[in-house]
Design a protein around this motif. Structure first.
Motif, PDB file in Angstrom:
ATOM      1  N   UNK A 163       0.847  -1.191   0.000  1.00 11.04           N
ATOM      2  CA  UNK A 163       0.000   0.000   0.000  1.00 11.04           C
ATOM      3  C   UNK A 163       0.881   1.239   0.000  1.00 11.04           C
ATOM      4  N   UNK A 164       0.496   2.239  -0.793  1.00 11.61           N
ATOM      5  CA  UNK A 164       1.278   3.463  -0.920  1.00 11.61           C
ATOM      6  C   UNK A 164       0.470   4.668  -0.443  1.00 11.61           C
ATOM      7  N   UNK A 165       1.126   5.529   0.317  1.00  9.37           N
ATOM      8  CA  UNK A 165       0.525   6.776   0.780  1.00  9.37           C
ATOM      9  C   UNK A 165       1.675   7.680   1.204  1.00  9.37           C
ATOM     10  N   UNK A 166       1.579   8.956   0.871  1.00 11.02           N
ATOM     11  CA  UNK A 166       2.671   9.881   1.182  1.00 11.02           C
ATOM     12  C   UNK A 166       2.914   9.992   2.681  1.00 11.02           C
ATOM     13  N   UNK A 167       1.933   9.613   3.492  1.00  9.31           N
ATOM     14  CA  UNK A 167       2.093   9.722   4.944  1.00  9.31           C
ATOM     15  C   UNK A 167       2.985   8.633   5.531  1.00  9.31           C
ATOM     16  N   UNK A 172      -1.498  -3.887 -19.650  1.00  8.27           N
ATOM     17  CA  UNK A 172      -0.338  -3.001 -19.726  1.00  8.27           C
ATOM     18  C   UNK A 172      -0.432  -1.894 -18.679  1.00  8.27           C
ATOM     19  N   UNK A 173      -1.622  -1.314 -18.525  1.00  6.59           N
ATOM     20  CA  UNK A 173      -1.802  -0.273 -17.512  1.00  6.59           C
ATOM     21  C   UNK A 173      -1.546  -0.822 -16.120  1.00  6.59           C
ATOM     22  N   UNK A 174      -1.988  -2.054 -15.878  1.00  3.95           N
ATOM     23  CA  UNK A 174      -1.848  -2.691 -14.568  1.00  3.95           C
ATOM     24  C   UNK A 174      -0.398  -3.031 -14.258  1.00  3.95           C
ATOM     25  N   UNK A 175       0.370  -3.412 -15.256  1.00  9.49           N
ATOM     26  CA  UNK A 175       1.743  -3.867 -15.023  1.00  9.49           C
ATOM     27  C   UNK A 175       2.772  -2.738 -15.066  1.00  9.49           C
ATOM     28  N   UNK A 176       2.425  -1.606 -15.657  1.00  9.33           N
ATOM     29  CA  UNK A 176       3.429  -0.576 -15.930  1.00  9.33           C
ATOM     30  C   UNK A 176       4.044   0.090 -14.695  1.00  9.33           C
ATOM     31  N   UNK A 177       3.274   0.471 -13.661  1.00 10.30           N
ATOM     32  CA  UNK A 177       3.849   1.317 -12.608  1.00 10.30           C
ATOM     33  C   UNK A 177       5.055   0.740 -11.894  1.00 10.30           C
ATOM     34  N   UNK A 178       5.068  -0.566 -11.628  1.00 14.54           N
ATOM     35  CA  UNK A 178       6.171  -1.181 -10.889  1.00 14.54           C
ATOM     36  C   UNK A 178       6.922  -2.190 -11.741  1.00 14.54           C
ATOM     37  N   UNK A 179       6.954  -1.941 -13.047  1.00 15.77           N
ATOM     38  CA  UNK A 179       7.685  -2.811 -13.970  1.00 15.77           C
ATOM     39  C   UNK A 179       9.145  -2.384 -13.983  1.00 15.77           C
ATOM     40  N   UNK A 180       9.842  -2.701 -12.876  1.00 11.91           N
ATOM     41  CA  UNK A 180      11.222  -2.245 -12.711  1.00 11.91           C
ATOM     42  C   UNK A 180      12.207  -3.292 -13.202  1.00 11.91           C
ATOM     43  N   UNK A 202      -8.476   2.499 -16.536  1.00 14.24           N
ATOM     44  CA  UNK A 202      -7.040   2.390 -16.790  1.00 14.24           C
ATOM     45  C   UNK A 202      -6.237   3.108 -15.708  1.00 14.24           C
ATOM     46  N   UNK A 203      -6.735   4.263 -15.270  1.00 13.79           N
ATOM     47  CA  UNK A 203      -6.029   5.005 -14.219  1.00 13.79           C
ATOM     48  C   UNK A 203      -6.030   4.250 -12.895  1.00 13.79           C
ATOM     49  N   UNK A 204      -7.134   3.608 -12.582  1.00 14.85           N
ATOM     50  CA  UNK A 204      -7.178   2.834 -11.327  1.00 14.85           C
ATOM     51  C   UNK A 204      -6.251   1.627 -11.430  1.00 14.85           C
ATOM     52  N   UNK A 205      -6.326   0.897 -12.555  1.00 18.65           N
ATOM     53  CA  UNK A 205      -5.429  -0.246 -12.734  1.00 18.65           C
ATOM     54  C   UNK A 205      -3.971   0.185 -12.667  1.00 18.65           C
ATOM     55  N   UNK A 206      -3.690   1.396 -13.126  1.00 16.06           N
ATOM     56  CA  UNK A 206      -2.320   1.900 -13.131  1.00 16.06           C
ATOM     57  C   UNK A 206      -1.953   2.679 -11.888  1.00 16.06           C
ATOM     58  N   UNK A 207      -2.839   2.721 -10.892  1.00 19.49           N
ATOM     59  CA  UNK A 207      -2.491   3.386  -9.629  1.00 19.49           C
ATOM     60  C   UNK A 207      -1.664   2.423  -8.783  1.00 19.49           C
TER      61      UNK A 207
END
Length: 985
Positions: free
Chosen positions: A403-407, A977-985, A633-638
């Motif tokens: 889970x990600x959150x700036x806090x 692709x949207x789902x896999x992109x954010x953390x495809x390191x 797509x934005x939710x899948x890519x969040x």
């Protein structure tokens, strides 16, 4: 003589450490592009060590000659400083060394030292280090100051490591000096209240004024001052980490419903829920009390089958992971594994879980407060730490979430869990008078000093320098050896009790084991990693891989022989004696003499006020859309929904051969499984189901509904793969901010009340738990004023279910074109805290709530349908609601789907298309049903809300329509692709 052995990659493209440095520098917007080369190195010291023996070590032990080349020379030799030819800017490269500080655990060096002695070489010590040659991309030379800055930010962690720019400035390793025994006392009787609190703070005791006053009164009555080790022992035992004094304290709670007094909030909410269920089961002959041991051992125990029970524990390791992500997470996993090993007379670990909370990895580096590591570095270190411990011990990591959150910027959260299998007749323990106190496993060092008390304190920008000693480094290979020995000793009935050296080290382990008896400990007998440790450091060190046993005197020789056979150290530290006192001795002199009753029952109760004021519900203003393709797509890519494949694929989830449903499923094994299933006894088809539930966003609206939703989610994840809802046990892990604030404590109490209510309503007992408070980070802002980053109230619910036959398990990926899609459960207008709201930056709305009666009926209906073979696939609706669940099922199975929103069961006709798509209402499932099973499925669902909403097809598209209007029309490839992109390191 001190020799250095440098091991270089044979080819530039194999220099992964250098490539990682260049990439990290680019990610953190370093001043200029870099080029780099690296080497891993050993420092080997021995009076008789010569060039021939050093070359032998390099060639036959330390290096892999296929991919590495070695340079061997005495320390300081110019050949060790020469820039590798693979680096273009060889003439301008700056040499940087990164090595562990003296006294920090170095597992690789420890193994290398033992292996060198096996070679017949007489050596004094081995140390490891990393070397880098760094230059600007245009061959410009970095100044020493720039090189130091770069290394400090990207290569070293000041809590455990030191940076040397240029040649190493020493020719001998620091091996520690002899300790000169001296009993030290603290003049506490003469201190006023201000002096007491100064002692608490500066001595890293982190006790409250009433507690310090109680200690002062004890020693005033005794007409003496405490020794340093007595004061430390009390502080460890009374720490928040060990005694859970906030949750178990007296609380005057006030909310919109009135006031309530708790004498022990934990016992009156979470504990009471389980006891309530057990009382109900005892009265009803048709019910079965399958709880074995709850809230009294290192892990909770429930019955599994006629031969075995299951132990389950989830721990937090937040503060250490904030300082040193790899070591903190590494020892967090090692520690929770030892929890199950130390449960009953010893459980065999069968699988691990992990849940992480980070700040976003794309956080701008310039926005970081002083003393905070960049979230991407924290994330990578934490994942590697958990990975290395579980993989090296041969325990599969099968379930988790991120889970990600700036806090979470100043305080990442690291939850580590372990499930163990234990024979029914080995589920309880009790030390006997006269038993030896035996330490088994790793040696004691200065690592982990003040770990328990440090975990009870707020982090600040100075924590890294002030509390670096609280960081521990693990050695998974040593723990694997210890595990093998202990399971063999257990089966031979060689000990009567066991526990791990967790927070507080020997202090907590011996203190807890001897609470009902008494103990005498001979501290000078403890094996140490190096000379110079004081008696207090030996007692409170949290050095890893150590267990404490109570061994009958007549069994000692057998224990000793068994340990020797596996090269595991075992040492008699003392005896359990029926004196009711804890007596510590060093070299024959008494350094501590404390009443066990005072240690465990003398702490004054924490009395606090807690207030909760609910937020006013505000309507949410939904944006107008022609379609919702971009929203999906934005939710899948969040970050919170996106694929965690980068993490999962680093874990071994197949080892031990019992994994049935894996973390990733589907035609390409890359769809998100709802839960894991493990078969712990390979001769049986009975399985263990592991899942979790957590969503801190709901806590911003109401912590009660956050907790309720987490419980519902953990249970429905289990049920979705086939778990029996009458055999699910849950664990709570509360991570909160500063509970000295009434409103913060009020939110925690409200969440605990939800745990009580939901546990009873679902018939799902809590069997263990853990809390981690004061998760806040403070620093001086630009104007010099104190600024604080507090984590959102975060509750993790971990669930352990059971499935009678793993062959009936169901996964979430679509299976066959022509099958029908059913939505089970009602959809309500619940977009508050939803991922649709997050990606669109919307405020307001109502968070998801739980209707326990309909939820329980739904869980049982789904379970009956799975048992009847009615379901080809099943997926719970959670983050992102129906649209995300349908997308994940489709691209995981490689099949298209067409869905009609008009058919969605909903609470009221006024719920719009957006809400039907993205509401995160609880207790819902999307099910794939073969046509020939339709009648049986509908019969199973006759008492719950359900409707056929669509069908599976052979297209490569997901379409979701409202009447004739298509709200979603996306190809599977773009969804995936949207789902896999954010953390495809």
């Amino acid at each position: 003589m001190l020799w250095e052995i440098d091991l270089h990659p044979r080819h530039a493209e194999d220099d992964r450490a250098a490539a990682q440095l260049v990439a990290d520098a680019a990610d953190l917007h370093w001043d200029e592009p870099l080029q780099a080369a690296s080497a891993r190195s050993y420092l080997v010291q021995g009076e008789a060590l010569n060039a021939e023996s050093a070359e032998k070590l390099a060639g036959e032990l330390f290096s892999d000659p296929v991919v590495e080349t070695a340079i061997v020379a005495p320390i300081g030799d110019a050949s060790l400083h020469a820039t590798p030819q693979r680096l273009e800017a060889s003439e301008n490269a700056q040499l940087v060394h990164v090595l562990l500080k003296p006294g920090v655990m170095d597992p690789v060096a420890q193994s290398a030292e033992a292996a060198a002695r096996d070679f017949g070489l007489e050596i004094d010590a081995v140390r490891t280090l990393r070397k880098y040659w760094i230059a600007g991309e245009d061959s410009s030379k970095l100044s020493e100051e720039k090189a130091q800055q770069l290394a400090t930010r990207l290569l070293a962690n000041d809590a455990i490591e030191q940076v040397v720019v240029g040649p190493l400035p020493f020719d001998r390793l620091q091996l520690g000096g002899d300790y000169k025994f001296e009993i030290r006392t603290t003049p506490i009787r003469e201190l006023d209240d201000e002096g007491l609190m100064r002692l608490s703070r500066e001595g890293q005791l982190y006790l409250q004024l009433a507690e310090m006053q109680t200690i002062r009164q004890l020693y005033t009555d005794m007409q003496r001052d405490p020794t340093d080790i007595e004061l430390e022992t009390i502080a460890q035992t009374w720490s928040e980490h060990c005694s859970h004094k906030t949750l178990a304290g007296r609380i005057a709670y006030k909310d919109e419903n009135g006031e309530r007094q708790f004498d022990n909030m934990l016992k009156e909410t979470i504990f009471e829920a389980t006891q309530h269920l057990r009382r109900q089961w005892a009265k009803d002959e048709t019910q079965d009390d399958w709880c074995v041991s709850v809230f009294k051992d290192n892990a909770g125990i429930v019955r599994f089958d006629d031969q075995f029970n299951l132990a389950f524990k989830v721990e937090t390791h937040n503060h250490p992971s904030a300082l040193e992500p790899y070591g903190g997470a590494n020892t967090g996993m090692g520690g929770v594994i030892r929890d199950t090993i130390g449960t009953g007379l010893g459980a065999k670990p069968i699988c691990n879980t992990d849940v992480f909370c980070f700040a976003p990895p794309d956080t701008p580096p310039e926005s970081l407060p002083p003393g905070v590591l960049h979230p991407k570095l924290v994330m990578r270190g934490v994942v590697e730490g958990v990975r290395d411990y579980g993989n090296r011990m041969g325990i599969p990591t099968v379930n988790g979430s991120v889970f990600f959150d700036s806090r979470y910027l100043g305080n990442p959260l690291v939850y580590c869990g372990n499930v163990g299998l234990i024979p029914k007749d080995k589920s309880f323990k009790e030390p006997q008078p006269g038993d030896f106190i035996v330490a088994v496993g790793g040696r004691t060092g200065r690592d982990g000093i003040h770990g328990a008390t440090f975990s009870s304190a707020e982090l600040t920008s100075e924590s890294e320098s002030l509390s670096g000693g609280a960081v521990q480094i693990g050695n998974a290979i040593e723990e694997k050896k210890v595990l093998d020995v202990l399971l063999a000793a257990r089966d031979q009935n060689l000990f009567t009790s066991i526990t791990d050296c967790g927070a507080g080290g020997f202090s907590s382990a011996v203190g807890e084991m001897g609470e009902e008896l008494g103990a005498e400990v001979w501290l000078e007998r403890a094996p140490t990693k190096y000379a110079g440790l004081t008696y207090t450091e030996i007692w409170i060190s949290e050095a890893q891989e150590r267990m404490v046993l109570s061994v009958p005197e007549e069994k000692w020789e057998a224990v000793c022989s068994l340990c020797e056979s596996e090269d595991v150290e075992a040492t008699i530290l003392g005896k359990f004696e029926p004196t009711g006192r804890l007596v510590l001795k060093y070299a024959g002199e008494t350094v501590a003499d404390l009443s066990m009753d005072f240690l465990h029952n003398g702490r004054p109760p924490v009395i606090r006020e807690a207030n909760y004021k609910p937020l006013a519900t505000k309507p949410i203003s939904l944006p107008e859309r022609d379609n919702h393709n971009d929203d999906l797509l934005n939710i899948l890519g969040s970050l919170n929904v996106a694929s965690k494949e980068w993490i999962i694929r680093q874990y071994d989830h197949e080892v031990q051969g019992g994994s049935v449903v894996k973390p990733l499923v589907g035609v390409a094994s890359d769809g998100p499984s709802d839960a894991a299933i493990v078969r712990p006894v390979l001769t049986s088809r009975r399985g263990v189901v592991i899942s979790n539930g957590m969503n801190p966003c709901y806590g911003d609206y109401d912590p009660y509904h956050m907790a309720a939703s987490a419980i519902d989610e953990a249970i429905r994840n289990c049920v979705a793969v086939g778990a029996d809802p009458t055999r699910i046990a849950i664990l709570d892990n509360f991570c909160w901010g500063d509970c000295e604030r009434n409103e913060t404590l009020g939110s925690l109490v409200r969440a605990a009340l939800a745990c009580h209510d939901l546990s009873i309503a679902f018939g799902t007992p809590f069997i263990s738990g853990k809390d981690s408070l004061n998760n806040e980070f403070s620093y001086a802002g630009p104007d010099g004023k104190k600024e604080t980053i507090a984590i959102p109230p975060t509750l993790l619910i971990s669930a352990m279910g059971q499935i009678a036959d793993v062959a009936s398990a169901v996964t979430m990926d679509l299976k066959q074109s022509g099958n029908l899609l059913y939505l089970v459960g009602n959809t309500d207008d619940e977009l508050g805290g939803s991922h649709f709201s997050l990606v669109n930056d919307l405020q307001g709305g109502r968070p998801p709530q739980v209707n326990t009666q309909s939820a329980l009926q739904t869980f049982h209906a789904i379970h009956n349908a799975i048992n009847q073979g009615c379901l080809a696939a099943c997926h719970d609706l959670s983050e992102g609601g129906l649209a995300v669940a349908a997308a994940e099922m489709a691209f995981a199975g490689g099949l298209g789907a067409e869905i009609s929103l008009a058919a969605v069961p909903a609470e009221g006709d006024s719920i719009c298309a957006t809400t039907r798509l993205f509401s995160e209402s609880n207790s819902r499932f999307l099910c794939e049903v073969p046509p020939e099973k339709q009648q049986a499925f509908e019969a199973a669902m006759s008492e719950v809300a359900h409707a056929q909403v669509g069908a599976v097809n052979e297209t490569d598209r997901l379409t979701i329509s409202e009447s004739a209007k298509r709200q979603v029309d996306c190809s599977l490839s773009e969804l995936k692709a949207a789902w896999q992109a954010p953390l495809d390191w």
